[in-house]
Motif scaffolding. Structure first.
Motif, PDB file in Angstrom:
ATOM      1  N   PRO A  12     -75.220  56.954  17.843  1.00 38.94           N
ATOM      2  CA  PRO A  12     -74.396  57.522  18.923  1.00 38.94           C
ATOM      3  C   PRO A  12     -73.884  58.875  18.449  1.00 38.94           C
ATOM      4  CG  PRO A  12     -73.215  55.766  17.787  1.00 38.94           C
ATOM      5  CD  PRO A  12     -74.601  55.780  17.234  1.00 38.94           C
ATOM      6  N   ALA A  13     -73.796  59.822  19.373  1.00 41.49           N
ATOM      7  CA  ALA A  13     -73.442  61.173  18.932  1.00 41.49           C
ATOM      8  C   ALA A  13     -72.534  61.873  19.935  1.00 41.49           C
ATOM      9  CB  ALA A  13     -74.712  62.004  18.719  1.00 41.49           C
ATOM     10  N   ILE A  14     -71.788  62.835  19.447  1.00 37.93           N
ATOM     11  CA  ILE A  14     -70.978  63.704  20.307  1.00 37.93           C
ATOM     12  C   ILE A  14     -71.273  65.134  19.889  1.00 37.93           C
ATOM     13  CG2 ILE A  14     -68.630  64.439  20.877  1.00 37.93           C
ATOM     14  CD1 ILE A  14     -67.767  61.529  20.651  1.00 37.93           C
ATOM     15  N   VAL A  15     -71.645  65.953  20.863  1.00 36.31           N
ATOM     16  CA  VAL A  15     -71.969  67.357  20.598  1.00 36.31           C
ATOM     17  C   VAL A  15     -70.750  68.194  20.941  1.00 36.31           C
ATOM     18  CG1 VAL A  15     -73.524  69.259  21.132  1.00 36.31           C
ATOM     19  CG2 VAL A  15     -74.361  66.899  21.179  1.00 36.31           C
ATOM     20  N   VAL A  16     -70.290  68.950  19.981  1.00 35.20           N
ATOM     21  CA  VAL A  16     -69.080  69.754  20.172  1.00 35.20           C
ATOM     22  C   VAL A  16     -69.473  71.219  20.334  1.00 35.20           C
ATOM     23  CG1 VAL A  16     -66.987  70.574  18.997  1.00 35.20           C
ATOM     24  CG2 VAL A  16     -67.623  68.162  18.883  1.00 35.20           C
ATOM     25  N   ARG A  17     -68.857  71.860  21.302  1.00 37.95           N
ATOM     26  CA  ARG A  17     -69.109  73.283  21.485  1.00 37.95           C
ATOM     27  C   ARG A  17     -67.773  73.970  21.677  1.00 37.95           C
ATOM     28  NH1 ARG A  17     -69.617  76.713  25.826  1.00 37.95           N
ATOM     29  NH2 ARG A  17     -70.712  78.622  25.200  1.00 37.95           N
ATOM     30  N   ARG A  18     -67.566  75.027  20.945  1.00 36.64           N
ATOM     31  CA  ARG A  18     -66.295  75.746  21.021  1.00 36.64           C
ATOM     32  C   ARG A  18     -65.128  74.805  20.770  1.00 36.64           C
ATOM     33  NH1 ARG A  18     -66.668  80.559  25.391  1.00 36.64           N
ATOM     34  NH2 ARG A  18     -68.264  81.679  24.214  1.00 36.64           N
TER      35      ARG A  18
ATOM     36  N   ARG B  80     -64.658  71.766  21.339  1.00 37.69           N
ATOM     37  CA  ARG B  80     -64.352  70.639  22.230  1.00 37.69           C
ATOM     38  C   ARG B  80     -65.596  69.799  22.488  1.00 37.69           C
ATOM     39  NH1 ARG B  80     -61.777  74.555  25.736  1.00 37.69           N
ATOM     40  NH2 ARG B  80     -63.350  73.983  27.281  1.00 37.69           N
ATOM     41  N   PRO B  81     -65.381  68.482  22.674  1.00 39.72           N
ATOM     42  CA  PRO B  81     -66.549  67.643  22.975  1.00 39.72           C
ATOM     43  C   PRO B  81     -67.229  68.156  24.238  1.00 39.72           C
ATOM     44  CG  PRO B  81     -64.618  66.283  22.548  1.00 39.72           C
ATOM     45  CD  PRO B  81     -64.140  67.690  22.622  1.00 39.72           C
ATOM     46  N   TRP B  82     -68.487  68.407  24.151  1.00 37.54           N
ATOM     47  CA  TRP B  82     -69.247  68.933  25.282  1.00 37.54           C
ATOM     48  C   TRP B  82     -70.169  67.855  25.844  1.00 37.54           C
ATOM     49  CZ3 TRP B  82     -74.214  72.241  25.116  1.00 37.54           C
ATOM     50  CH2 TRP B  82     -74.433  72.857  26.356  1.00 37.54           C
ATOM     51  N   ILE B  83     -70.928  67.197  24.952  1.00 41.91           N
ATOM     52  CA  ILE B  83     -71.825  66.136  25.400  1.00 41.91           C
ATOM     53  C   ILE B  83     -71.629  64.891  24.540  1.00 41.91           C
ATOM     54  CG2 ILE B  83     -74.236  65.442  25.749  1.00 41.91           C
ATOM     55  CD1 ILE B  83     -74.974  68.399  25.858  1.00 41.91           C
ATOM     56  N   ALA B  84     -71.524  63.741  25.210  1.00 40.77           N
ATOM     57  CA  ALA B  84     -71.569  62.461  24.505  1.00 40.77           C
ATOM     58  C   ALA B  84     -72.942  61.869  24.804  1.00 40.77           C
ATOM     59  CB  ALA B  84     -70.477  61.527  24.987  1.00 40.77           C
ATOM     60  N   MET B  85     -73.651  61.448  23.776  1.00 40.91           N
ATOM     61  CA  MET B  85     -75.017  60.978  24.023  1.00 40.91           C
ATOM     62  C   MET B  85     -75.401  59.879  23.053  1.00 40.91           C
ATOM     63  SD  MET B  85     -77.220  64.088  22.348  1.00 40.91           S
ATOM     64  CE  MET B  85     -77.313  64.296  20.558  1.00 40.91           C
ATOM     65  N   GLY B  86     -76.438  59.150  23.461  1.00 41.40           N
ATOM     66  CA  GLY B  86     -76.951  58.106  22.586  1.00 41.40           C
ATOM     67  C   GLY B  86     -78.133  57.467  23.254  1.00 41.40           C
ATOM     68  N   SER B  87     -78.766  56.586  22.520  1.00 42.18           N
ATOM     69  CA  SER B  87     -79.947  55.934  23.072  1.00 42.18           C
ATOM     70  C   SER B  87     -80.221  54.655  22.307  1.00 42.18           C
ATOM     71  CB  SER B  87     -81.150  56.869  22.927  1.00 42.18           C
ATOM     72  OG  SER B  87     -82.360  56.195  23.245  1.00 42.18           O
TER      73      SER B  87
ATOM     74  N   LEU C 118     -71.596  64.966  30.110  1.00 39.56           N
ATOM     75  CA  LEU C 118     -71.227  66.328  29.719  1.00 39.56           C
ATOM     76  C   LEU C 118     -69.931  66.736  30.397  1.00 39.56           C
ATOM     77  CD1 LEU C 118     -73.529  69.447  29.529  1.00 39.56           C
ATOM     78  CD2 LEU C 118     -71.503  69.505  30.980  1.00 39.56           C
ATOM     79  N   ARG C 119     -69.040  67.353  29.618  1.00 35.52           N
ATOM     80  CA  ARG C 119     -67.842  67.943  30.225  1.00 35.52           C
ATOM     81  C   ARG C 119     -68.085  69.439  30.322  1.00 35.52           C
ATOM     82  NH1 ARG C 119     -61.367  67.737  28.840  1.00 35.52           N
ATOM     83  NH2 ARG C 119     -60.819  68.440  30.925  1.00 35.52           N
ATOM     84  N   CYS C 120     -68.118  69.944  31.543  1.00 25.46           N
ATOM     85  CA  CYS C 120     -68.480  71.353  31.759  1.00 25.46           C
ATOM     86  C   CYS C 120     -67.521  72.296  31.056  1.00 25.46           C
ATOM     87  CB  CYS C 120     -68.497  71.673  33.256  1.00 25.46           C
ATOM     88  SG  CYS C 120     -69.788  70.786  34.128  1.00 25.46           S
ATOM     89  N   GLN C 121     -68.092  73.334  30.503  1.00 19.59           N
ATOM     90  CA  GLN C 121     -67.276  74.372  29.873  1.00 19.59           C
ATOM     91  C   GLN C 121     -67.402  75.726  30.577  1.00 19.59           C
ATOM     92  OE1 GLN C 121     -68.015  74.392  25.601  1.00 19.59           O
ATOM     93  NE2 GLN C 121     -66.978  72.434  25.328  1.00 19.59           N
ATOM     94  N   THR C 122     -68.389  75.837  31.483  1.00 19.50           N
ATOM     95  CA  THR C 122     -68.500  77.087  32.229  1.00 19.50           C
ATOM     96  C   THR C 122     -68.062  76.909  33.672  1.00 19.50           C
ATOM     97  OG1 THR C 122     -70.773  76.682  32.961  1.00 19.50           O
ATOM     98  CG2 THR C 122     -70.481  77.788  30.823  1.00 19.50           C
ATOM     99  N   ARG C 123     -67.641  75.724  34.008  1.00 27.33           N
ATOM    100  CA  ARG C 123     -67.146  75.431  35.359  1.00 27.33           C
ATOM    101  C   ARG C 123     -66.288  74.186  35.247  1.00 27.33           C
ATOM    102  NH1 ARG C 123     -72.169  75.294  38.257  1.00 27.33           N
ATOM    103  NH2 ARG C 123     -71.947  73.401  39.462  1.00 27.33           N
ATOM    104  N   ARG C 124     -65.802  73.656  36.327  1.00 30.31           N
ATOM    105  CA  ARG C 124     -65.003  72.439  36.250  1.00 30.31           C
ATOM    106  C   ARG C 124     -65.899  71.224  36.414  1.00 30.31           C
ATOM    107  NH1 ARG C 124     -59.909  74.681  37.026  1.00 30.31           N
ATOM    108  NH2 ARG C 124     -58.842  72.690  36.838  1.00 30.31           N
ATOM    109  N   GLY C 125     -65.382  70.103  35.930  1.00 29.36           N
ATOM    110  CA  GLY C 125     -66.055  68.853  36.252  1.00 29.36           C
ATOM    111  C   GLY C 125     -66.917  68.297  35.133  1.00 29.36           C
ATOM    112  N   PHE C 126     -67.563  67.227  35.476  1.00 33.01           N
ATOM    113  CA  PHE C 126     -68.360  66.434  34.533  1.00 33.01           C
ATOM    114  C   PHE C 126     -69.742  66.173  35.115  1.00 33.01           C
ATOM    115  CE2 PHE C 126     -64.986  65.039  31.634  1.00 33.01           C
ATOM    116  CZ  PHE C 126     -63.853  65.353  32.369  1.00 33.01           C
TER     117      PHE C 126
END
Lengths: 539, 545
Positions: free
Chosen positions: B426-432, B434-441, B521-529
């Protein structure tokens, strides 16, 4: 008659009264270059030898620890486990090296009797001392294993002199040794304790140590030594197998516990050790009113007994798996608020409700090692593999056997609860003192009492020699009564404790090896309660 | 990478496998479970509450993949702190290696480790969630009582596992998961699970303690004694609270990837990414046949490193030379990739393969406070040990399959008290920051392949997460067998790979043999998920608005 032929007149007034054959270990030592203090003078010599040969504190500690397994075999050795508290000068890092030994794969309570747990081939956990000492050496030491083992090999080959204490301990343990394989190695003709002053050589142990020097500690776990252990265990219905040894018990590095006490920062051992008990006692003592702070007074002795008792109650009630401890959100035993409540209770007079060896080493670079190791009971499980020469531990007796939800409940590959509290004290951000003790539950209180005396300004030798007490959970207080104020036992009894008077320098009340860094060098003290000495490199 | 492009080209899908929402997002392999998570977010729960609810729901409506009888690992990101939650299960005290053979290691009561999923979820609920324990279990109870429709995959799996189901003398697994206890269900038939509903209700009412030292524990103990399993009350009594470990952390281009340390397999993912990091973004993003060869070789080499470097989870942090996380080592490995398959690693179809691509499940959840949960849980193989706890409704896991049986010095050797080696990443991708993407498989050894390619598509080609999940993927096994959705790649890619020396295994389109990513994904260039559930397994993404 010519003058040279005349016998010299001996002035008997000038003679010492003690037995001239006895060796008097050097209890107090000073050196500019470093310091070693252990519970046996031959082991101290081993440590000093390694410092003088260019080893650092970790090398010296390992050398001394291996040597203790030879000259204090009833207390620790290759068949036991080792815990170390280490301060590394170059990294400015203090860490606890958890060398816990594990219960074998076959160790389930439904196949073990009560007696199995403390003596005999079924009592032992997977010995970790060889792995732990070598791990420390190869990670932070400077000398090769062969050099670190050399003094121990020498003591095993040349022998060491049985002391009065060792003879008395063996006599006391005779019933456990007789009829068991340890008797073949440790008793004269398998039947009687070796006499005081006898030279005790251990050929088999020397051979085992030589093999480690040549093939590495891995041989103990997956080589010839391992196969020999396995065969002997199978032959004697023991539980240990090659499979257990193959998972080499390399130690786990854990963050130490840290606490403030007066002007000091105290680092000590986290679970599975008993550092929390020490920290809680320090926190309580620090918050006691001044009139209760001197343990040499009746009121102070009572307060001390209550402090010890409460800390042990908390420890009993709050056992934690060592791997899990770090994430506990509320560490009650370390909390100063919690300690304040207890101190208040003590001040108001409210009723509130084990053998191991220790060594301390400092080197000239600022590295510090406080090491406590053991085979659990005196003479451990009282069994040996004769051709290997070391005693097996009986750590299965240190597990919980009633409550399966207890973190230290006996199950395969679980680790036992340990009462060790190797401690390093900092002052003005630099290592100032290293100390620790054997003695099962008396360990933390012994360290506490030495630290209290040091804090009160007593010189190191006095701080260690000062009379000590211990308070059991059930309210019994054991104390070196003849060296304390004679109104202390009565004060304890009035406070509801039951008093047990012990020897003036009781083997029971711990054995603290202390090293202190002073402005112009190091001072070491070895407790006169055992055969230890302190020594430093000649510089 | 162009984050604006990533986020703005996202398109929700009518079938629910891709969705947008304003205040949070959940993605899982079951639409019922996802809905449970959304319900919890709407009720004021945070991402951790939602994760618990989804996890419990999955144990009901995806019982072949995970459940109360299994284990749970995950990453929890709260504030600026991320914790790797190791909810590993343990081998029971009486499970000595010599008492186990290849059959009992896989099927039946003896194959099980001490279930730890209930404890892991209880820990998350107590220390990270806001809602009460009964609240996060309630949706799962409802699904168990009302039932859910069997999927085509489930039907296939029941068919495939008929043998082991029926071989067990108690038929306890068959009774719950085969029609009439004898035949597979047809896709679309509704499965109700009253026993499981009762168990979940009891758990909700009595607390997780019931499972480990209370009534449920006693019943598991009795069931195991009756059926000659190893698990006992004294195993359960040591409640398997999860260990909080430090996550592994490495950069991939402009992002930082946090993932699971040993006993999980985050190292494989990170090593693959660090190797890919040495290739030009445009080369990887271009999806040329050459780039697919590099990807296949990278995945294979990373897998090999994992295979050769198992570590004890408790002493891993102190390992001085963490080669798989070394950037220098990654560069050397990447540089060793040539035009052909590595001649030193010949194709070997008999090389060890981590069993199972059709097992385990993953869920991702994020909320509007910035929390993120990325949870992978399993009962090891599909339908676990094929036996279920009597009258309790859940399958026992067969995690003994994930233990080594040959080398006693192996950290994951089958020993009492040992933990299984997990392939979860399981992984969390951080950008700037802040958590940007939570992912796993899920997918065993295919996990790192799936996630590495997913992230590659996002970061190197600025694909939306929906597009990135959807694109055809390759997997390369230790033995040099490349599986891919042949029909979805250009012919030249498949030919090129065959010419490099791999053995090619063509898989059907959207085969779940290529993993099944659930990403949020939590948007960083706009609002929302934004959220996506991989079509390869189905499921849904959804969130509160």
């Amino acid at each position: 008659m010519r003058p040279l032929d005349r016998p010299r007149r001996v002035d008997t007034d000038l003679l010492e009264l003690g037995d001239r054959r006895l060796h008097h270990p050097q209890r107090l030592a000073a050196s500019r270059g470093g310091m070693v203090s252990t519970a046996h003078y031959r082991a101290t010599e081993a440590g000093v030898e390694v410092l003088e040969a260019g080893g650092n504190a970790i090398d010296a500690a390992a050398a001394a620890a291996f040597a203790l397994g030879v000259c204090e075999p009833a207390a620790s050795g290759l068949g036991g486990q080792t815990m170390m508290l280490i301060h590394l000068a170059d990294e400015q890092r203090t860490l606890a090296l958890d060398g816990s030994s594990r219960a074998p794969n076959r160790a389930t309570l439904d196949t073990l009797s009560r007696a199995d747990l403390s003596r005999g081939y079924r009592a032992t956990t997977v010995p970790s001392t060889p792995a732990v000492l070598d791990y420390a050496r190869r990670t932070w030491g400077r000398r090769p294993l062969a050099q670190v083992l050399e003094p121990a090999i020498r003591v095993a080959e040349e022998g060491f002199t049985i002391s009065g204490l060792q003879h008395a301990l063996t006599r006391r343990e005779l019933p456990h040794l007789k009829g068991r394989s340890a008797a073949t190695l440790f008793l004269k003709a398998g039947a009687t304790p070796l006499p005081v002053g006898a030279l005790f050589r251990q050929e088999a142990l020397a051979a085992t140590l030589r093999r480690l020097a040549e093939h590495g500690v891995e041989d103990f776990y997956n080589g010839q030594i391992a196969r020999t252990i396995d065969e002997d265990m199978v032959r004697n219905d023991g539980l240990l197998r090659l499979e257990d040894l193959a998972r080499i018990p390399w130690p786990i590095e854990r963050p130490p516990l840290a606490a403030r006490f007066g002007p000091y920062r105290v680092f000590t051992f986290p679970p599975p050790g008993a550092g929390r008990t020490l920290v809680e006692m320090l926190n309580i003592v620090e918050q006691l009113p001044g009139r209760l702070g001197d343990p040499d007074t009746p009121a102070g002795a009572v307060a001390l007994a209550q402090t010890i008792r409460q800390a042990f109650r908390d420890r009993r009630d709050r056992p934690f798996d060592p791997q899990f401890y770090a994430q506990i959100p509320e560490k009650r035993m370390l909390s100063r608020d919690h300690a304040r409540q207890i101190a208040r209770g003590i001040a108001r007079g409210t009723d509130l409700r084990g053998e191991t060896t220790h060594l301390s080493v400092m080197d000239g670079e600022g590295n510090v090692v406080a090491l406590t190791q053991s085979i659990e009971l005196i003479y451990g499980a009282a069994v040996v593999t004769p051709e290997l020469g070391f005693l097996y531990n009986d750590y299965l007796s240190a597990f919980e056997t009633e409550d399966p939800s207890h973190p230290y409940y006996l199950r395969p590959n679980a680790v036992p609860w340990a009462s060790v509290a190797p401690t390093i004290v900092f002052r003005r951000r630099r290592p100032w003192a290293a100390m620790g003790s054997p003695g099962s539950e008396r360990i933390a209180p012994a360290v506490l009492q030495v630290l209290l005396r040091l804090h009160a300004g007593r010189p190191p030798l006095d701080a260690v020699a000062a009379p000590r007490l211990h308070c059991f959970l059930d309210g019994v207080v054991a104390l070196e009564a003849s060296r304390m104020r004679d109104d202390i036992p009565a004060a304890l009894e009035r406070a509801g404790f039951e008093v047990e008077k012990r020897d003036p320098y009781s083997f029971f009340l711990g054995c603290v090896q202390l090293v202190v860094r002073e402005p112009d060098g190091f001072v070491g003290v070895a407790d006169s309660r055992r055969d230890g000495s302190a020594g430093g490199p000649r510089v | 990478m162009n984050p604006r492009k990533v986020e703005s080209t996202f398109r929700p899908a009518a079938d629910g496998t891709a969705a947008e929402a304003a205040r949070g997002m959940v993605a899982s392999a079951s639409s019922h479970a996802t809905r449970a998570g959304v319900e919890i977010l709407e009720a004021g729960g945070n991402a951790f509450d939602a994760a618990c609810a989804v996890a419990f729901a999955l144990s009901v409506c995806e019982p072949h993949m995970s459940g109360l009888g299994g284990q749970t690992l995950g990453l929890l990101h709260r504030g600026d702190r991320c914790v790797a939650l190791d909810g590993s299960s343990r081998v029971p005290a009486r499970a000595l290696r010599e008492r186990i053979d290849s059959k009992t290691q896989r099927d039946g009561y003896r194959a099980a480790t001490v279930p730890s999923t209930p404890a892991a979820l209880a820990w998350i609920n107590r220390h990270y969630g806001r809602l009460s324990w009964p609240e996060v279990i309630a949706p799962a109870v409802r699904i168990a009582r009302e039932g859910y429709p069997i999927t085509p995959l489930e039907s296939e799996l029941q068919e495939r596992e008929l043998g082991p189901f029926l071989e067990s003398s108690s038929r306890s697994g068959a009774r719950y998961f085969l029609r009439g206890g004898e035949r597979p269900y047809a896709a679309g038939e509704v499965l109700q699970q009253p026993d499981l509903a009762d168990t979940l209700e009891q758990l909700a009412k009595e607390g997780v303690e019931s499972f480990y030292s209370g009534d449920i524990a006693q019943r598991i103990d009795a069931d195991m004694r009756e059926n000659d399993g190893f698990l006992r009350a004294d195993d359960l009594a040591l409640t398997p609270w999860p260990i909080e470990r430090a996550p592994l952390r490495r950069r991939y281009r402009s992002t930082t990837v946090l993932t699971m340390p040993p006993p999980g397999s985050g190292r494989t993912l990170l090593l693959a990414l660090m190797m890919l990091n040495h290739l030009d973004s445009s080369f990887l993003g271009g999806r040329s046949p050459e780039s697919r060869h590099f990807v296949a070789e990278t995945l294979r080499k990373a897998l090999r490193q994992r295979h050769e470097r198992p570590y004890d989870p408790d002493s891993y942090p102190q390992v001085e030379n963490k080669r798989m996380l070394s950037r220098t080592f990654a560069r050397e490995l990447a540089a060793s990739i040539t035009e052909q398959i590595d001649p030193g690693l010949p194709v070997d179809p008999n090389a060890p393969v981590l069993d199972g691509w059709d097992e385990t499940t993953h869920l991702s959840a994020m909320d509007s406070e910035g929390n993120a949960a990325s949870i992978t849980q399993s009962i090891e193989l599909a339908y676990g040990a094929k036996v279920a706890a009597n009258r309790l409704g859940f399958l026992y896991n067969n995690y003994l399959m994930a233990c080594d049986t040959k080398d006693p010095s192996h950290p994951y050797y089958l020993r009492p008290g040992g933990v299984p080696w997990s392939s979860a990443a399981p992984a969390i991708v951080v950008r700037r920051g802040r958590p940007w993407i939570a992912m796993g498989s899920p997918g065993s050894e295919r996990i790192s392949s799936a996630l590495a390619q997913f992230l590659m598509h996002v970061v190197d080609d600025s694909a939306s997460i929906q597009e990135a999940v959807d694109r055809p993927r390759v997997h390369c096994s230790l033995g040099g067998v490349v599986s891919l959705e042949a029909g979805r790649f250009p012919g030249e890619v498949v030919e090129h790979l065959a010419e490099r020396g791999y053995r090619i295994e063509s898989m059907p389109e959207y085969s779940s043999a290529l993993g099944a990513i659930q990403a949020v994904l939590r948007c960083q260039t706009r609002r929302g998920f934004q959220g996506v559930a991989d079509r390869r397994r189905g499921g849904a993404a959804a969130g509160p608005d």
